[in-house]
Design an enzyme around this catalytic site. Structure first.
Site, mmCIF file in Angstrom:
data_model
loop_
_atom_site.group_PDB
_atom_site.id
_atom_site.type_symbol
_atom_site.label_atom_id
_atom_site.label_comp_id
_atom_site.label_asym_id
_atom_site.label_seq_id
_atom_site.Cartn_x
_atom_site.Cartn_y
_atom_site.Cartn_z
ATOM 1 C CD GLU A 1 -8.183 -3.413 -0.730
ATOM 2 O OE1 GLU A 1 -6.992 -3.095 -0.845
ATOM 3 O OE2 GLU A 1 -8.564 -4.348 -0.006
ATOM 4 C CD GLN B 1 -6.113 -8.195 -2.659
ATOM 5 O OE1 GLN B 1 -5.668 -8.284 -3.801
ATOM 6 N NE2 GLN B 1 -5.714 -8.985 -1.685
ATOM 7 C CG HIS C 1 -2.029 -1.042 1.138
ATOM 8 N ND1 HIS C 1 -2.455 -1.616 -0.019
ATOM 9 C CD2 HIS C 1 -2.794 -1.613 2.120
ATOM 10 C CE1 HIS C 1 -3.430 -2.491 0.232
ATOM 11 N NE2 HIS C 1 -3.652 -2.515 1.526
ATOM 12 C CG HIS D 1 -7.903 -0.193 1.979
ATOM 13 N ND1 HIS D 1 -8.615 -0.985 2.857
ATOM 14 C CD2 HIS D 1 -6.784 -0.890 1.683
ATOM 15 C CE1 HIS D 1 -7.936 -2.090 3.093
ATOM 16 N NE2 HIS D 1 -6.817 -2.060 2.389
#
Ligand code: BGC
Length: 354
Positions: free
Chosen positions: A319, A291, A109, A180
């Site tokens: 995500e 994700q 990240h 996120h």
């Protein structure tokens, strides 16, 4: 993962240099955004009876995001690279770049001070839209190139939250931004999301190794717990005997989205339905992957904005992004951005109830 308090900005600086901006549409939906980390602090949507609840996990004030004992990236824009880059290293045009490693031996990240922990500039803010910009300097967290970024959140009257990302660079680099937000369609802090039913528009996913780095294989979801091609409760197979589920501690994988003929076109990624409240979240994106992370590392230690503990699997993230570790996996869609090119990406979160 905890980040030392010395990194990035302090809670006091955050309190001074940030604000909370409220978007509201005709139907009364509300989205709150702060310029700290371009974080979505809350989204109020209606259930099947028309009642509004906050469906995102997070904190009450910008400084609380920095003061929190754990930082699971609640609501933030993640970058310069969303998800992992193996061993914090990649070679681009013959030059090897070393990034901060903050997830075992890997980079996660964007590193120690990713875009979730910096103060963004508010370029414009209206009743239904806000544009935030950030300039990431050359070598920030080890990445080459000065990157000019903009993220725009628009809450339209079709009850969609439209997220537009844009970026340019002065040297070749890798860019992979994502959002996120942790959702719980029953309302933040209201138990787990295991009863939510999920459909993912994906016939393949990318299996991972013990460090959650894709092995490079694209594996068919058919007859595995990863098959969400028809709606399925998140909890149905999450505890099945399965090597990939053990490696991810649950679902924490990239699904390869089924795309139409035009790869960068906005296409359906996921639909999530909460049978208890009737709330539906529909996610569309121009990105090739998503994700799907089921909040496996939430521990109950964090208390959210309404004072309720955020339990394990108390939220899920979708995500939308390019695949993890693409800089080291030439077979994956490329995340390279070169000078003169424009990075563009769009994701739409649409809210309804049935
Ligand atoms: C990652 C997880 C990680 C979570 C919070 C997800 O995108 O895939 O492994 O724990 O973000 O950092």
């Amino acid at each position: 993962m905890t980040v030392p308090a010395s990194l990035g900005v302090s809670a006091d600086e955050v309190a001074e240099s940030t604000d909370v901006y409220t978007l509201q549409n005709q139907d009364g939906l509300v989205v709150k955004v702060t310029n700290y980390g371009a974080i979505i602090m809350s989204i109020l949507t209606r259930d099947r009876d028309g009642n509004l609840s906050d469906v995102t996990l997070g904190h009450r004030t910008p400084s609380e995001y920095i003061e929190a004992a754990e930082k699971p990236y609640f609501g933030a824009v993640v970058g310069r690279y969303g998800n992992r880059i193996a061993k914090g290293s990649f070679t681009l045009d013959g030059e090897t770049h070393t990034l901060a490693t903050n997830n075992g031996e890997n980079h996660l990240h964007g590193g120690l001070t990713g875009f979730d922990k910096v103060v963004w500039t508010v370029k414009s803010a209206t009743k239904q839209s806000i544009e935030l910009t950030y300039v990431s300097h050359d070598q920030e967290e080890g990445y080459p190139g000065r990157l000019n970024l903009s993220v725009t959140y628009t809450l339209n009257d079709q009850n969609q939250l439209v997220i537009d990302y844009r970026g340019t660079t002065d040297k070749a680099t890798h860019v992979n931004l994502t959002q996120h937000t942790y959702f719980n369609l029953a309302g933040e802090g209201n138990g787990t999301i295991l009863d939510h039913e999920v459909m993912l528009n994906a016939d393949y996913f990318t299996p991972v190794d013990a460090g959650s780095i894709p092995t490079g294989e694209l594996r068919r979801v058919t007859e595995t717990p990863f098959d969400f091609t028809s709606p399925k409760a998140i909890g149905r197979d999450i505890n099945a005997e399965n090597e990939q589920l053990s490696l991810g501690n649950g679902y924490d994988h990239n699904w390869v989205l089924n795309k139409g003929v035009i790869p960068d076109e906005l296409a359906l990624a996921a639909v999530v339905y909460d049978p208890a409240t009737g709330r539906v979240l529909t996610v569309s994106t121009t990105e090739p992957g998503v994700q799907f992370y089921t909040g496996n590392f939430l521990s109950g230690n964090l208390t959210g904005k309404s004072g309720k503990a955020y339990v394990r699997r108390g939220g899920f993230c979708l995500e939308t992004q390019h695949f993890p570790d693409s800089p080291n996996q030439p077979e994956f869609p490329s995340t390279i951005l070169r000078p003169g090119e424009v990075y563009r990406s769009q994701t739409v979160f649409a809210f309804s109830a049935k």
